[in-house]
Design an enzyme around this catalytic site. Structure first.
Site, PDB file in Angstrom:
ATOM      1  N   TYR A 160     -64.429 -46.302  48.993  1.00 35.89           N
ATOM      2  CA  TYR A 160     -65.172 -46.001  47.763  1.00 35.89           C
ATOM      3  C   TYR A 160     -64.307 -46.270  46.524  1.00 35.89           C
ATOM      4  CZ  TYR A 160     -68.098 -43.272  44.524  1.00 35.89           C
ATOM      5  OH  TYR A 160     -68.897 -42.864  43.473  1.00 35.89           O
ATOM      6  N   GLY A 166     -63.387 -49.807  46.495  1.00 36.35           N
ATOM      7  CA  GLY A 166     -64.653 -50.526  46.343  1.00 36.35           C
ATOM      8  C   GLY A 166     -65.081 -50.571  44.882  1.00 36.35           C
ATOM      9  N   ASN A 186     -67.742 -36.338  37.869  1.00 36.88           N
ATOM     10  CA  ASN A 186     -68.649 -35.506  38.689  1.00 36.88           C
ATOM     11  C   ASN A 186     -69.854 -35.031  37.887  1.00 36.88           C
ATOM     12  OD1 ASN A 186     -65.813 -35.305  39.712  1.00 36.88           O
ATOM     13  ND2 ASN A 186     -66.863 -34.310  41.404  1.00 36.88           N
ATOM     14  N   ARG A 225     -71.562 -32.448  48.422  1.00 37.40           N
ATOM     15  CA  ARG A 225     -70.887 -32.331  47.124  1.00 37.40           C
ATOM     16  C   ARG A 225     -70.765 -30.856  46.772  1.00 37.40           C
ATOM     17  NH1 ARG A 225     -73.232 -37.590  43.833  1.00 37.40           N
ATOM     18  NH2 ARG A 225     -75.003 -37.487  45.249  1.00 37.40           N
ATOM     19  N   PHE A 282     -72.221 -25.269  47.317  1.00 38.66           N
ATOM     20  CA  PHE A 282     -72.018 -23.862  46.961  1.00 38.66           C
ATOM     21  C   PHE A 282     -73.353 -23.175  46.665  1.00 38.66           C
ATOM     22  CE2 PHE A 282     -67.290 -24.103  45.347  1.00 38.66           C
ATOM     23  CZ  PHE A 282     -66.907 -24.476  46.630  1.00 38.66           C
ATOM     24  N   GLN A 314     -57.558 -27.042  43.236  1.00 34.69           N
ATOM     25  CA  GLN A 314     -57.883 -28.380  42.690  1.00 34.69           C
ATOM     26  C   GLN A 314     -58.981 -28.245  41.635  1.00 34.69           C
ATOM     27  OE1 GLN A 314     -58.699 -27.265  45.719  1.00 34.69           O
ATOM     28  NE2 GLN A 314     -60.422 -28.333  46.652  1.00 34.69           N
ATOM     29  N   THR A 315     -58.986 -29.147  40.669  1.00 37.97           N
ATOM     30  CA  THR A 315     -59.970 -29.047  39.579  1.00 37.97           C
ATOM     31  C   THR A 315     -60.938 -30.224  39.591  1.00 37.97           C
ATOM     32  OG1 THR A 315     -58.736 -30.339  37.933  1.00 37.97           O
ATOM     33  CG2 THR A 315     -58.207 -27.984  38.100  1.00 37.97           C
ATOM     34  N   ASP A 332     -57.732 -35.756  48.887  1.00 38.80           N
ATOM     35  CA  ASP A 332     -58.615 -35.079  47.928  1.00 38.80           C
ATOM     36  C   ASP A 332     -57.848 -34.924  46.601  1.00 38.80           C
ATOM     37  OD1 ASP A 332     -61.201 -32.949  48.602  1.00 38.80           O
ATOM     38  OD2 ASP A 332     -60.156 -32.736  46.698  1.00 38.80           O
ATOM     39  N   PRO A 333     -58.339 -35.504  45.500  1.00 36.64           N
ATOM     40  CA  PRO A 333     -57.581 -35.443  44.248  1.00 36.64           C
ATOM     41  C   PRO A 333     -57.324 -34.003  43.774  1.00 36.64           C
ATOM     42  CG  PRO A 333     -59.345 -37.041  44.084  1.00 36.64           C
ATOM     43  CD  PRO A 333     -59.565 -36.299  45.366  1.00 36.64           C
TER      44      PRO A 333
HETATM   45  P1  NAD Z   1     -76.929 -41.232  45.549  1.00 39.82           P
HETATM   46  O1  NAD Z   1     -76.335 -41.349  46.904  1.00 39.82           O
HETATM   47  O2  NAD Z   1     -77.877 -40.126  45.286  1.00 39.82           O
HETATM   48  O3  NAD Z   1     -77.665 -42.586  45.147  1.00 39.82           O
HETATM   49  C1  NAD Z   1     -77.242 -43.848  45.568  1.00 39.82           C
HETATM   50  C2  NAD Z   1     -78.484 -44.695  45.834  1.00 39.82           C
HETATM   51  O4  NAD Z   1     -78.082 -46.011  46.244  1.00 39.82           O
HETATM   52  C3  NAD Z   1     -79.350 -44.123  46.962  1.00 39.82           C
HETATM   53  O5  NAD Z   1     -80.703 -44.127  46.585  1.00 39.82           O
HETATM   54  C4  NAD Z   1     -79.091 -45.071  48.128  1.00 39.82           C
HETATM   55  O6  NAD Z   1     -80.151 -45.128  49.060  1.00 39.82           O
HETATM   56  C5  NAD Z   1     -78.833 -46.379  47.400  1.00 39.82           C
HETATM   57  N1  NAD Z   1     -78.031 -47.337  48.161  1.00 39.82           N
HETATM   58  C6  NAD Z   1     -76.854 -47.108  48.780  1.00 39.82           C
HETATM   59  N2  NAD Z   1     -76.406 -48.243  49.364  1.00 39.82           N
HETATM   60  C7  NAD Z   1     -77.335 -49.210  49.084  1.00 39.82           C
HETATM   61  C8  NAD Z   1     -77.434 -50.580  49.417  1.00 39.82           C
HETATM   62  N3  NAD Z   1     -76.509 -51.204  50.153  1.00 39.82           N
HETATM   63  N4  NAD Z   1     -78.517 -51.279  48.958  1.00 39.82           N
HETATM   64  C9  NAD Z   1     -79.474 -50.660  48.226  1.00 39.82           C
HETATM   65  N5  NAD Z   1     -79.422 -49.355  47.899  1.00 39.82           N
HETATM   66  C10 NAD Z   1     -78.364 -48.634  48.316  1.00 39.82           C
HETATM   67  O7  NAD Z   1     -75.720 -41.201  44.534  1.00 39.82           O
HETATM   68  P2  NAD Z   1     -75.709 -40.902  42.964  1.00 39.82           P
HETATM   69  O8  NAD Z   1     -74.981 -39.633  42.760  1.00 39.82           O
HETATM   70  O9  NAD Z   1     -77.046 -41.070  42.394  1.00 39.82           O
HETATM   71  O10 NAD Z   1     -74.756 -42.069  42.463  1.00 39.82           O
HETATM   72  C11 NAD Z   1     -75.292 -43.248  41.870  1.00 39.82           C
HETATM   73  C12 NAD Z   1     -74.154 -44.146  41.419  1.00 39.82           C
HETATM   74  O11 NAD Z   1     -73.308 -43.449  40.492  1.00 39.82           O
HETATM   75  C13 NAD Z   1     -73.248 -44.609  42.576  1.00 39.82           C
HETATM   76  O12 NAD Z   1     -72.892 -45.948  42.357  1.00 39.82           O
HETATM   77  C14 NAD Z   1     -72.039 -43.708  42.440  1.00 39.82           C
HETATM   78  O13 NAD Z   1     -70.881 -44.333  42.914  1.00 39.82           O
HETATM   79  C15 NAD Z   1     -71.976 -43.473  40.934  1.00 39.82           C
HETATM   80  N6  NAD Z   1     -71.300 -42.201  40.622  1.00 39.82           N
HETATM   81  C16 NAD Z   1     -71.933 -40.999  40.814  1.00 39.82           C
HETATM   82  C17 NAD Z   1     -71.251 -39.816  40.531  1.00 39.82           C
HETATM   83  C18 NAD Z   1     -71.905 -38.469  40.685  1.00 39.82           C
HETATM   84  O14 NAD Z   1     -71.256 -37.445  40.391  1.00 39.82           O
HETATM   85  N7  NAD Z   1     -73.138 -38.378  41.093  1.00 39.82           N
HETATM   86  C19 NAD Z   1     -69.926 -39.855  40.053  1.00 39.82           C
HETATM   87  C20 NAD Z   1     -69.323 -41.095  39.907  1.00 39.82           C
HETATM   88  C21 NAD Z   1     -70.019 -42.262  40.165  1.00 39.82           C
HETATM   89  N1  UDP Z   2     -65.207 -28.971  48.060  1.00 37.06           N
HETATM   90  C1  UDP Z   2     -65.058 -27.682  48.549  1.00 37.06           C
HETATM   91  N2  UDP Z   2     -66.048 -27.168  49.337  1.00 37.06           N
HETATM   92  C2  UDP Z   2     -67.169 -27.855  49.647  1.00 37.06           C
HETATM   93  C3  UDP Z   2     -67.328 -29.179  49.131  1.00 37.06           C
HETATM   94  C4  UDP Z   2     -66.320 -29.699  48.347  1.00 37.06           C
HETATM   95  O1  UDP Z   2     -64.059 -27.016  48.279  1.00 37.06           O
HETATM   96  O2  UDP Z   2     -68.027 -27.307  50.353  1.00 37.06           O
HETATM   97  C5  UDP Z   2     -64.135 -29.515  47.192  1.00 37.06           C
HETATM   98  C6  UDP Z   2     -63.659 -30.907  47.579  1.00 37.06           C
HETATM   99  O3  UDP Z   2     -62.651 -30.825  48.593  1.00 37.06           O
HETATM  100  C7  UDP Z   2     -63.129 -31.392  46.254  1.00 37.06           C
HETATM  101  C8  UDP Z   2     -64.082 -30.760  45.227  1.00 37.06           C
HETATM  102  O4  UDP Z   2     -64.690 -29.666  45.902  1.00 37.06           O
HETATM  103  O5  UDP Z   2     -61.838 -30.874  46.029  1.00 37.06           O
HETATM  104  C9  UDP Z   2     -65.157 -31.715  44.737  1.00 37.06           C
HETATM  105  O6  UDP Z   2     -65.797 -32.285  45.866  1.00 37.06           O
HETATM  106  P1  UDP Z   2     -67.021 -33.299  45.729  1.00 37.06           P
HETATM  107  O7  UDP Z   2     -67.226 -33.890  47.099  1.00 37.06           O
HETATM  108  O8  UDP Z   2     -68.159 -32.617  45.086  1.00 37.06           O
HETATM  109  O9  UDP Z   2     -66.512 -34.392  44.691  1.00 37.06           O
HETATM  110  P2  UDP Z   2     -65.263 -35.416  44.689  1.00 37.06           P
HETATM  111  O10 UDP Z   2     -64.180 -34.887  45.567  1.00 37.06           O
HETATM  112  O11 UDP Z   2     -65.819 -36.701  45.166  1.00 37.06           O
HETATM  113  O12 UDP Z   2     -64.868 -35.395  43.271  1.00 37.06           O
END
Ligand code: NAD
Ligand code: UDP
Length: 320
Positions: A154, A157, A183, A195, A200, A218-219, A280-281
């Site tokens: 990811y 990617g 986030n 997530r 929670f 972690q924050t 995990d950051p």
């Molecule tokens: P999500 O998983 O709810 O949505 C992703 C969508 O993409 C889904 O509908 C899934 O079916 C579709 N998808 C996945 N792979 C696909 C493929 N190969 N072809 C077509 N469709 C595909 O996630 P989200 O939280 O809505 O995130 C949306 C975008 O924002 C992502 O690119 C994610 O990396 C980015 N993003 C989200 C967060 C967040 O906190 N939600 C944070 C950082 C970045």
């Molecule tokens: N986390 C946690 N308990 C859970 C799910 C996540 O303590 O049930 C922690 C996770 O290890 C990370 C933070 O919460 O430190 C945020 O996790 P999330 O998957 O939401 O986001 P990301 O790590 O991708 O920022």
């Protein structure tokens, strides 16, 4: 071709990849309410038809089941490229596919944008900063990313996706935008996507222990979905071709988040400490100076308000 609609807002053809997901469906709501034409493209890996159900018969809306790792030909003015699983448990389920979605998916969508000369926005992520050594993170920080760990499909990617966008800009003069999303939380998060906020809230509403990874020191910094979408649209409508952080700088320790949600829903719940997942950051907080100065954007929803709206949505979901 663009047409003027009755509100004098220019109507454009928008392709939203990943439109059935959490963020994509909120973006679609916003664009549909602005009388835009919307094509939602999704393979439903993590997305849900119910997220976009209300638009299905609308004349401005089209739905395509397609995987972005395969090319597609469409006529559009703007591409909002969000397709990619975002939750660690989803993107780690098939990490090779996640890398393919990030590279091939972005490559295919950039190719489409080039063919039809569309504006292109990439949904990138704060994860490109990896486990950052500086806090807060500003856009000029190059990050600290493990290229061979379980989060690499990811993190790396999204880094190659940013590289592709930047080279399409340099080589083909494509009009690109890169939003680094921190986030984000709100209605339509999946209760089972792992997530932290959805976990929670769902655990607390189901009377289950709240699971904290590591010691919870972690924050993260959480942005309400409506604020995020406003920032995304402002960025698309700007002329900024370089990455922009969009997130809420309000940083919180995971342990404090657990206590806050427990307090709101069920103060007697047990806190259960699990091992810390690999890579995990430790800290994450956006510096949003660039977004403030260049887009006039800043988050408006307080964490308290946002949490209340999210908890209410989960209560409705559970009672359905
Ligand atoms: P999500 O998983 O709810 O949505 C992703 C969508 O993409 C889904 O509908 C899934 O079916 C579709 N998808 C996945 N792979 C696909 C493929 N190969 N072809 C077509 N469709 C595909 O996630 P989200 O939280 O809505 O995130 C949306 C975008 O924002 C992502 O690119 C994610 O990396 C980015 N993003 C989200 C967060 C967040 O906190 N939600 C944070 C950082 C970045
Ligand atoms: N986390 C946690 N308990 C859970 C799910 C996540 O303590 O049930 C922690 C996770 O290890 C990370 C933070 O919460 O430190 C945020 O996790 P999330 O998957 O939401 O986001 P990301 O790590 O991708 O920022």
């Amino acid at each position: 071709m663009s047409l003027e609609n009755k509100n004098n807002y220019i109507t454009q053809r928008n392709l939203i990849t990943g439109g059935a997901g959490f963020l994509g469906s909120h973006l679609i709501d916003k664009l549909m309410n602005l009388n835009q034409q919307v094509i939602c493209l999704d393979n439903y890996f993590t997305g849900e038809k119910s997220n976009i159900q209300k638009w299905i018969k609308h004349p401005n809306f089209e739905l395509i089941r397609h995987d972005v790792t395969e090319p597609i030909q469409l006529e559009v003015d703007k591409i909002w490229h969000l397709a990619c699983p975002a939750s660690p448990i989803h993107y780690q389920q098939n990490p090779i596919k996640t890398s393919k979605t990030s590279f091939l998916g972005t490559y295919n969508m950039l190719g489409l944008a080039r063919r039809v000369n569309a504006k292109f926005l990439l949904a990138s992520t704060s994860e490109i900063y990896g486990d950052p050594k500086v806090n807060p993170q500003s856009e000029d920080y190059y990050g600290n990313v493990n290229p061979v760990g379980i989060r690499s499909c990811y993190d790396e990617g999204k880094r190659i996706s940013e590289t592709l966008c930047s080279d399409y800009k340099r080589i083909h003069n494509l009009d690109v935008r890169i939003i680094r999303i921190f986030n984000t939380y709100g209605p339509r998060m999946k209760p089972t996507d792992g997530r932290v906020i959805s976990n929670f809230i769902y655990q607390a509403l189901s009377n289950k222990p709240i699971t904290i990874n590591g010691n919870g020191n972690q924050t993260r910094s959480f942005c309400y979905v409506e604020d995020l979408i406003e920032g995304m649209i402002k960025l698309m409508n700007s002329d900024i071709n370089t990455p922009v952080n969009i997130g809420n700088p309000n940083q919180i320790k995971i342990i404090d988040l657990a206590k806050k949600i427990r307090q709101k829903i069920n103060p007697n719940l047990e806190l259960k400490f699990n091992p810390m997942p690999e890579d995990d950051p430790f800290q994450r907080q956006p510096n949003i100076q660039k977004a403030k100065e260049k887009l006039g954007w800043f988050p408006k929803t307080s964490f308290e308000e946002g949490l209340e709206m999210t908890i209410d949505w989960f209560i409705d979901l559970i009672n359905k």
